[in-house]
Design a protein around this motif. Structure first.
Motif, mmCIF file in Angstrom:
data_model
loop_
_atom_site.group_PDB
_atom_site.id
_atom_site.type_symbol
_atom_site.label_atom_id
_atom_site.label_comp_id
_atom_site.label_asym_id
_atom_site.label_seq_id
_atom_site.Cartn_x
_atom_site.Cartn_y
_atom_site.Cartn_z
ATOM 1 N N LYS A 79 0.840 -1.191 0.000
ATOM 2 C CA LYS A 79 0.000 0.000 0.000
ATOM 3 C C LYS A 79 0.881 1.249 0.000
ATOM 4 C CE LYS A 79 -3.762 0.103 2.490
ATOM 5 N NZ LYS A 79 -4.716 0.253 3.630
ATOM 6 N N VAL A 80 0.705 2.091 -1.012
ATOM 7 C CA VAL A 80 1.517 3.297 -1.191
ATOM 8 C C VAL A 80 0.607 4.513 -1.271
ATOM 9 C CG1 VAL A 80 3.221 4.451 -2.643
ATOM 10 C CG2 VAL A 80 3.238 1.952 -2.462
ATOM 11 N N TRP A 81 0.846 5.486 -0.396
ATOM 12 C CA TRP A 81 0.085 6.735 -0.420
ATOM 13 C C TRP A 81 0.914 7.831 -1.087
ATOM 14 C CZ3 TRP A 81 -2.777 7.878 4.851
ATOM 15 C CH2 TRP A 81 -3.784 6.913 5.040
ATOM 16 N N LEU A 82 0.345 8.430 -2.114
ATOM 17 C CA LEU A 82 0.934 9.610 -2.744
ATOM 18 C C LEU A 82 -0.049 10.758 -2.635
ATOM 19 C CD1 LEU A 82 2.377 8.077 -6.046
ATOM 20 C CD2 LEU A 82 3.562 8.412 -3.872
ATOM 21 N N THR A 102 2.877 6.476 -11.968
ATOM 22 C CA THR A 102 2.388 5.368 -11.138
ATOM 23 C C THR A 102 2.208 4.107 -11.975
ATOM 24 O OG1 THR A 102 0.122 6.192 -11.409
ATOM 25 C CG2 THR A 102 1.289 6.815 -9.396
ATOM 26 N N ASP A 103 1.693 4.257 -13.190
ATOM 27 C CA ASP A 103 1.517 3.080 -14.049
ATOM 28 C C ASP A 103 2.865 2.454 -14.400
ATOM 29 O OD1 ASP A 103 -1.215 3.376 -14.035
ATOM 30 O OD2 ASP A 103 -1.308 4.421 -15.958
ATOM 31 N N ALA A 104 3.850 3.315 -14.690
ATOM 32 C CA ALA A 104 5.171 2.801 -15.062
ATOM 33 C C ALA A 104 5.826 2.060 -13.902
ATOM 34 C CB ALA A 104 6.067 3.948 -15.525
ATOM 35 N N VAL A 105 5.758 2.639 -12.713
ATOM 36 C CA VAL A 105 6.371 2.010 -11.540
ATOM 37 C C VAL A 105 5.638 0.718 -11.176
ATOM 38 C CG1 VAL A 105 6.833 2.293 -9.070
ATOM 39 C CG2 VAL A 105 7.291 4.186 -10.652
ATOM 40 N N LYS A 106 4.322 0.790 -11.195
ATOM 41 C CA LYS A 106 3.524 -0.405 -10.882
ATOM 42 C C LYS A 106 3.839 -1.538 -11.871
ATOM 43 C CE LYS A 106 -1.378 -1.826 -10.732
ATOM 44 N NZ LYS A 106 -1.438 -2.389 -9.355
ATOM 45 N N GLY A 107 3.887 -1.187 -13.155
ATOM 46 C CA GLY A 107 4.165 -2.204 -14.160
ATOM 47 C C GLY A 107 5.544 -2.817 -14.004
ATOM 48 N N GLU A 108 6.548 -1.991 -13.733
ATOM 49 C CA GLU A 108 7.912 -2.495 -13.578
ATOM 50 C C GLU A 108 8.033 -3.382 -12.348
ATOM 51 O OE1 GLU A 108 12.527 -0.806 -13.267
ATOM 52 O OE2 GLU A 108 10.892 0.549 -13.831
ATOM 53 N N PHE A 109 7.406 -2.960 -11.242
ATOM 54 C CA PHE A 109 7.508 -3.761 -10.015
ATOM 55 C C PHE A 109 6.788 -5.092 -10.173
ATOM 56 C CE2 PHE A 109 6.586 -5.267 -5.805
ATOM 57 C CZ PHE A 109 7.717 -4.926 -5.072
ATOM 58 N N GLU A 110 5.562 -5.055 -10.683
ATOM 59 C CA GLU A 110 4.776 -6.281 -10.763
ATOM 60 C C GLU A 110 5.322 -7.241 -11.812
ATOM 61 O OE1 GLU A 110 0.725 -4.996 -11.202
ATOM 62 O OE2 GLU A 110 0.608 -4.226 -9.152
ATOM 63 N N THR A 111 6.072 -6.726 -12.788
ATOM 64 C CA THR A 111 6.749 -7.599 -13.753
ATOM 65 C C THR A 111 7.993 -8.221 -13.127
ATOM 66 O OG1 THR A 111 5.960 -6.279 -15.625
ATOM 67 C CG2 THR A 111 7.882 -7.673 -15.999
ATOM 68 N N THR A 112 8.718 -7.398 -12.347
ATOM 69 C CA THR A 112 9.939 -7.884 -11.690
ATOM 70 C C THR A 112 9.617 -8.931 -10.630
ATOM 71 O OG1 THR A 112 10.980 -5.728 -12.055
ATOM 72 C CG2 THR A 112 11.995 -7.166 -10.407
ATOM 73 N N TYR A 113 8.497 -8.736 -9.935
ATOM 74 C CA TYR A 113 8.089 -9.643 -8.856
ATOM 75 C C TYR A 113 6.699 -10.194 -9.182
ATOM 76 C CZ TYR A 113 11.961 -7.258 -6.573
ATOM 77 O OH TYR A 113 13.196 -6.736 -6.288
#
Length: 430
Positions: free
Chosen positions: A50-53, A63-74
Motif C-alpha cells: 500500500k503506497v500513499w501519494l 504510477t503506471d510505469a512504476v507499478k508495471g515495472e515492479f509487478e513484472t519484476t516480482y
C-alpha cells in the motif's frame, strides 16, 4: 505541477502517539522480513504493497510505469497506489502509521523529521546505497534524515524563481534576463518609470520564503543548534545582509503590503491583472491561462551578487518513506529501488520537477523548472527538527520580524526579540 508546496503542517501535533508504534527510532527494524524463500530469494507473490501519494505529486504515467515495472519484476505482487489530498493528511498518516496499515508514504520534506522523531518511519540508513542514495543531492537529502540517520528517500523538490510579464518588460526596453542583483535592480528601476506598471516587483513584506533563501545564499541559517539548544539566526551578520537585499527588493513593491504574505491576497491574482512587472513565485502561483497566457510569462532565477551564482532559495518538495510498522519492509525497499531508479526519477524531471540527482538535471523540461534548477544547488531546507512546524504556527515570528524591520524597527533589537521567540518554540518539550 499545481499542488502547493507545503512549508509545514503542524507535524508536532500530527505525530503524537506514534512513539508507541513499536519502533525505537534508533535503527531497529521491528517489522518482520518478507523474504519468504528459504534460499533468500524474494518472493512477493500474493502480497500487496500500500503506497500513499499526494494529489498532484506524481507526474502523469509515473504510477503506471512504476507499478508495471515492479509487478513484472516480482510476479504475483501488487502495488496499491492511493492518492490523498494534502488538507487534513496529518491525522490520516499518523493513524495509518500507528496501525501499521501503510507501507510507503509521500511526506512533505518539512514534515519528515517529525514522523521520524516519533518512531513512525523505518530507519533505512543501511539501505541508502542500494536505493541509489550515493548520488542524491545533499541539500535535498538533508530533509530525509534525522540525527545522521536516513528515514526517507528524497523524491523531488522545487523552488521559487522570478516570473516576469514579457509585454511589460518589452515596453520598458528590457531584452535580456539579469544575471546579477545589480542588473536586476537596474531593470526594476526601468520598470518603475514605465507606463502601465503598478509594481516593478510584487513582493509583500511577509514573504519569508524569499528571505529564507537569501539568508541561505549568504551562508546563514534561520536557526541552528548551539550545544543541545536551538538558537535563532536573525541576529547574525548573514541574516542582516540578507535582510538588506530583501528590503531593497521589497521597496520596488508599490502595492505589496508590509504586513501581509504572498497569499493575502494571492499573488497570482495580483500578477494576473497584467500591471505587475515581476514576482517571485512557485510554479503553481502563476495566473490561470484565462487571466494571462503562459507564453506571456518568462522566468529566471533570483540573481546573485555575481553572475556565476544565483541567490539561494527555499527548497520545498517531497520524500518517500517506509512505515516502521509495515509488514512488508523488504518489499517496500524494493519498491523504492524501482520508484527512484534513473528511468522513473527521470520521468519526474521530465514533468518539470527537480530530481533527487544532479545527474538527471539534463532531463528537466519547462522554462520554469529550468530556471528553478539553476538555483536549486544553492537551496536549503528548514532546520531539521520536529519542532520546526511550531515556528510556522500563527503568529509566525519570521513574518513578524520582517514586518517590524521593514517598518523601521531597530534591526538588532527586532532580530533579538524574534530570535528569542524562535528559540522558545524550537526548544519546547514534545
Amino acid at each position: 505541477m499545481k499542488r502547493q508546496l507545503i512549508a509545514a503542517v503542524g507535524v508536532a501535533a500530527m505525530v503524537v502517539g506514534l512513539a508507541a508504534c513499536g519502533s525505537d527510532g534508533k535503527g531497529k527494524d521491528n517489522a518482520g522480513s518478507n523474504s519468504s524463500s528459504s534460499t533468500g530469494a524474494k518472493n512477493y507473490s500474493g502480497k500487496t504493497l500500500k503506497v500513499w501519494l499526494m494529489s498532484g505529486s506524481a507526474p502523469k504515467g509515473w504510477t503506471d510505469a512504476v507499478k508495471g515495472e515492479f509487478e513484472t519484476t516480482y510476479p504475483g505482487s501488487k502495488i496499491d497506489f492511493q492518492i490523498q489530498e494534502w488538507d487534513g493528511i496529518g491525522q490520516k498518516v499518523t493513524a495509518a502509521l500507528s496501525e501499521g496499515s501503510l507501507d510507503v508514504v509521500e511526506l512533505g520534506n518539512t514534515q519528515t523529521s517529525g514522523y521520524a522523531a516519533s518512531g513512525g518511519l523505518l530507519d533505512i540508513t543501511k539501505d541508502k546505497s542500494a536505493l541509489g542514495g550515493d548520488g542524491w543531492n545533499a541539500n535535498q537529502n538533508e530533509a530525509a534524515q534525522l540525527d545522521g540517520k536516513q528515514f526517507a528517500a528524497p523524491w523531488w523538490v522545487s523552488n521559487r524563481v522570478v516570473a516576469y510579464n514579457k509585454d511589460l518588460w518589452a515596453k520598458a526596453g528590457l531584452t535580456a534576463a539579469p544575471t546579477t542583483l545589480d542588473e536586476f535592480y537596474a531593470d526594476l528601476d526601468k520598470l518603475k518609470t514605465t507606463d502601465g506598471v503598478a509594481d516593478p516587483l510584487y513582493l509583500p513584506g511577509q514573504e519569508w520564503y524569499t528571505y529564507f533563501g537569501l539568508l541561505a545564499g549568504e551562508g546563514g541559517k534561520i536557526a541552528k543548534k548551539d550545544g543541545d539548544k536551538w538558537v535563532g539566526g536573525l541576529s547574525s551578520p548573514e541574516a542582516q545582509k540578507a535582510f538588506e537585499t530583501y528590503k531593497k527588493l521589497q521597496g520596488y513593491s508599490v502595492t505589496g503590503p508590509k504586513d501581509k504574505d504572498e497569499a493575502t491576497p494571492q499573488q497570482k491574482d495580483v500578477f494576473g491583472k497584467g500591471n505587475v512587472g515581476t514576482m517571485i513565485a512557485l510554479g503553481w502561483e502563476l495566473p490561470a491561462e484565462k487571466d494571462m497566457a503562459k507564453d506571456k510569462i518568462g522566468f529566471f532565477p533570483i540573481p546573485g551578487k555575481t553572475a556565476d551564482k544565483p541567490s539561494g532559495v527555499f527548497l520545498g518538495g517531497s520524500n518517500l518513506a517506509i512505515g516502521a510498522l509495515s509488514k512488508n519492509t523488504d518489499m517496500a525497499k524494493d519498491f523504492l529501488k524501482i520508484a527512484l531508479n534513473d528511468k522513473n526519477e527521470g520521468a519526474v524531471a521530465a514533468a518539470g520537477n527537480i530530481p533527487n540527482k544532479a545527474a538527471l538535471n539534463s532531463q528537466i523540461t519547462g522554462d520554469f523548472a529550468k530556471a528553478a534548477q539553476s538555483a536549486s544547488a544553492v537551496g536549503a531546507v528548514t532546520p531539521i527538527t520536529p519542532n520546526w512546524a511550531s515556528v510556522e504556527d500563527k503568529p509566525n515570528p519570521i513574518k513578524e520580524f520582517l514586518t517590524a524591520a521593514l517598518q523601521g524597527g531597530d534591526y538588532a533589537t527586532t532580530a533579538k526579540k524574534y530570535d528569542d521567540e524562535i528559540a522558545k518554540r524550537l526548544n519546547q518539550k514534545q
